[in-house]
Write an enzyme that holds these catalytic residues in place. Structure first.
Site, mmCIF file in Angstrom:
data_model
loop_
_atom_site.group_PDB
_atom_site.id
_atom_site.type_symbol
_atom_site.label_atom_id
_atom_site.label_comp_id
_atom_site.label_asym_id
_atom_site.label_seq_id
_atom_site.Cartn_x
_atom_site.Cartn_y
_atom_site.Cartn_z
ATOM 1 N N HIS A 1 -5.885 -8.211 12.851
ATOM 2 C CA HIS A 1 -6.975 -8.325 11.873
ATOM 3 C C HIS A 1 -6.515 -9.157 10.679
ATOM 4 O O HIS A 1 -7.244 -10.037 10.190
ATOM 5 C CB HIS A 1 -7.415 -6.929 11.426
ATOM 6 C CG HIS A 1 -8.301 -6.923 10.216
ATOM 7 N ND1 HIS A 1 -9.664 -7.149 10.293
ATOM 8 C CD2 HIS A 1 -8.018 -6.765 8.899
ATOM 9 C CE1 HIS A 1 -10.174 -7.110 9.061
ATOM 10 N NE2 HIS A 1 -9.204 -6.885 8.205
ATOM 11 N N GLU A 2 -5.301 -8.875 10.199
ATOM 12 C CA GLU A 2 -4.781 -9.594 9.027
ATOM 13 C C GLU A 2 -4.603 -11.085 9.328
ATOM 14 O O GLU A 2 -4.939 -11.940 8.512
ATOM 15 C CB GLU A 2 -3.460 -8.973 8.555
ATOM 16 C CG GLU A 2 -3.632 -7.566 7.969
ATOM 17 C CD GLU A 2 -4.567 -7.542 6.772
ATOM 18 O OE1 GLU A 2 -4.373 -8.327 5.840
ATOM 19 O OE2 GLU A 2 -5.506 -6.721 6.778
ATOM 20 N N HIS B 1 0.169 -4.460 3.281
ATOM 21 C CA HIS B 1 -1.201 -4.519 3.805
ATOM 22 C C HIS B 1 -1.502 -5.939 4.238
ATOM 23 O O HIS B 1 -1.996 -6.164 5.319
ATOM 24 C CB HIS B 1 -2.219 -4.022 2.768
ATOM 25 C CG HIS B 1 -3.633 -4.021 3.275
ATOM 26 N ND1 HIS B 1 -4.662 -3.348 2.660
ATOM 27 C CD2 HIS B 1 -4.205 -4.628 4.354
ATOM 28 C CE1 HIS B 1 -5.797 -3.536 3.351
ATOM 29 N NE2 HIS B 1 -5.548 -4.305 4.367
ATOM 30 N N GLN C 1 0.828 -1.205 0.000
ATOM 31 C CA GLN C 1 0.000 0.000 0.000
ATOM 32 C C GLN C 1 0.867 1.262 0.000
ATOM 33 O O GLN C 1 1.880 1.319 0.713
ATOM 34 C CB GLN C 1 -0.802 -0.066 1.294
ATOM 35 C CG GLN C 1 -1.695 1.086 1.608
ATOM 36 C CD GLN C 1 -2.302 0.908 3.002
ATOM 37 O OE1 GLN C 1 -1.617 1.097 4.012
ATOM 38 N NE2 GLN C 1 -3.555 0.521 3.070
ATOM 39 N N LYS D 1 -8.277 -12.692 9.940
ATOM 40 C CA LYS D 1 -9.109 -12.788 8.729
ATOM 41 C C LYS D 1 -8.454 -13.638 7.635
ATOM 42 O O LYS D 1 -9.110 -14.475 7.023
ATOM 43 C CB LYS D 1 -9.408 -11.388 8.187
ATOM 44 C CG LYS D 1 -10.262 -11.392 6.925
ATOM 45 C CD LYS D 1 -10.657 -9.994 6.492
ATOM 46 C CE LYS D 1 -11.428 -10.021 5.176
ATOM 47 N NZ LYS D 1 -11.685 -8.668 4.666
ATOM 48 N N HIS D 2 -7.167 -13.395 7.374
ATOM 49 C CA HIS D 2 -6.501 -14.057 6.239
ATOM 50 C C HIS D 2 -5.522 -15.163 6.668
ATOM 51 O O HIS D 2 -5.517 -16.241 6.089
ATOM 52 C CB HIS D 2 -5.745 -13.023 5.395
ATOM 53 C CG HIS D 2 -6.604 -11.900 4.892
ATOM 54 N ND1 HIS D 2 -7.462 -12.046 3.828
ATOM 55 C CD2 HIS D 2 -6.758 -10.615 5.314
ATOM 56 C CE1 HIS D 2 -8.091 -10.900 3.597
ATOM 57 N NE2 HIS D 2 -7.686 -10.018 4.494
ATOM 58 N N PHE E 1 -4.086 -3.919 13.591
ATOM 59 C CA PHE E 1 -4.007 -4.141 12.139
ATOM 60 C C PHE E 1 -3.439 -5.540 11.852
ATOM 61 O O PHE E 1 -4.007 -6.316 11.087
ATOM 62 C CB PHE E 1 -3.122 -3.056 11.537
ATOM 63 C CG PHE E 1 -2.983 -3.065 10.035
ATOM 64 C CD1 PHE E 1 -3.993 -3.543 9.198
ATOM 65 C CD2 PHE E 1 -1.825 -2.549 9.430
ATOM 66 C CE1 PHE E 1 -3.858 -3.523 7.807
ATOM 67 C CE2 PHE E 1 -1.678 -2.519 8.044
ATOM 68 C CZ PHE E 1 -2.688 -3.012 7.240
HETATM 69 P P1 AMP Z 1 -8.687 -6.511 4.770
HETATM 70 O O1 AMP Z 1 -9.886 -6.838 5.635
HETATM 71 O O2 AMP Z 1 -7.495 -7.348 5.028
HETATM 72 O O3 AMP Z 1 -9.050 -6.376 3.314
HETATM 73 O O4 AMP Z 1 -8.195 -5.081 5.231
HETATM 74 C C1 AMP Z 1 -9.041 -4.006 5.205
HETATM 75 C C2 AMP Z 1 -8.990 -3.335 6.536
HETATM 76 O O5 AMP Z 1 -7.658 -2.928 6.819
HETATM 77 C C3 AMP Z 1 -9.837 -2.103 6.580
HETATM 78 O O6 AMP Z 1 -10.459 -2.041 7.837
HETATM 79 C C4 AMP Z 1 -8.823 -0.993 6.427
HETATM 80 O O7 AMP Z 1 -9.278 0.201 6.984
HETATM 81 C C5 AMP Z 1 -7.653 -1.570 7.160
HETATM 82 N N1 AMP Z 1 -6.365 -0.997 6.734
HETATM 83 C C6 AMP Z 1 -5.893 -0.917 5.487
HETATM 84 N N2 AMP Z 1 -4.676 -0.363 5.475
HETATM 85 C C7 AMP Z 1 -4.379 -0.085 6.766
HETATM 86 C C8 AMP Z 1 -3.261 0.489 7.412
HETATM 87 N N3 AMP Z 1 -2.169 0.893 6.744
HETATM 88 N N4 AMP Z 1 -3.322 0.617 8.771
HETATM 89 C C9 AMP Z 1 -4.387 0.195 9.457
HETATM 90 N N5 AMP Z 1 -5.463 -0.356 8.925
HETATM 91 C C10 AMP Z 1 -5.462 -0.499 7.582
#
Ligand code: AMP
Length: 229
Positions: free
Chosen positions: A117-118, A64, A37, A121-122, A114
């Site tokens: 979440h990654e 990302h 990103q 989810k993934h 962050f």
């Molecule tokens: P994904 O669910 O993996 O597709 O990621 C999307 C989520 O990641 C969304 O909530 C975005 O707002 C968040 N996101 C994307 N880039 C960033 C970043 N650099 N820092 C924090 N959150 C991010």
């Protein structure tokens, strides 16, 4: 005779249940999208951005995610709630995570949200191939294998707020990596289409780049902005 056939039936039931269990734990994806990103394009949108207490991230592409995907375009998500993100498993990667996978979301935070979440989810969808530590170290390793900013700069494409043709951006990345990327655009707060994320594909073991079996949907203009950061 009757007892014997009952036993056989029982054995068949047991084996099919076992087979189903093995299948459900087996990998359910064909390749990864490795997504980087441009921070300038996250920050100049209406949503804005925040930096961690450690300050503004480098003016470089950040990771990302590494996303398992299927050849038909669909993807699995949130595959194993019993294996949640555990920062202590990647403590040796922390300084690299902070510089190469910076969080930009508000309010400012240390990035664990962050990364968590990654993974949740993934990452959990490729845990049969990459455990938590390997998932993050694989993504960090992939980033060192392709320097996107260098690839673009070499082709005269700079993060200076001017517009560049989408074709020239794709060509520059293909020239440097050997593979055709997919470019995702977003819009800045004035509505200009800009270079937001670059997708490259990686084989299902996470070890090498491959041509993408399928590209995501969406489109950029023929000419897009590359904002500064
Ligand atoms: P994904 O669910 O993996 O597709 O990621 C999307 C989520 O990641 C969304 O909530 C975005 O707002 C968040 N996101 C994307 N880039 C960033 C970043 N650099 N820092 C924090 N959150 C991010």
């Amino acid at each position: 005779m009757r007892k014997q056939s009952n036993n056989i039936l029982l054995l068949i039931k047991f084996l099919s249940l076992h087979y189903l269990l093995v299948l459900s734990a087996a990998q359910d994806f064909d390749f990864f999208y490795f997504v980087q990103q441009w921070p300038g394009s996250y920050c100049d949108t209406n949503q804005g951005c925040c930096y961690p207490g450690t300050g503004k991230p480098a003016s470089d592409f950040g990771i990302h995610g590494l996303w398992p995907n299927r050849n038909d375009g669909s993807y699995p998500s949130n595959c194993d709630s019993s294996n949640p993100f555990d920062a202590s498993k990647i403590s040796d990667l922390m300084s690299q995570m902070k510089s190469e996978w910076p969080t930009l979301s508000c309010p400012s935070n240390d990035g664990l949200k962050f990364w968590g979440h990654e993974w949740d989810k993934h990452g959990t969808c490729s845990e049969s191939v990459l455990d938590q530590h390997s998932y993050f170290s694989t993504a960090l390793g992939l980033k060192t294998n392709i320097n996107l900013l260098q690839a673009l700069e070499n082709a005269g494409i700079h993060p200076d707020g001017s517009e560049y043709s989408l074709t020239s951006i794709k060509d520059a990345i293909k020239e440097a990596s050997g593979y055709t990327p997919w470019i995702q655009c977003n819009t800045d707060s004035s509505g200009n289409s800009q270079l937001y994320q670059v997708y490259l594909c990686v084989d299902s073991s996470g070890s090498s780049f491959v041509e993408c079996p399928v590209f995501p949907h969406g489109s950029c203009g023929a000419s897009i902005e590359f904002p500064s950061f």
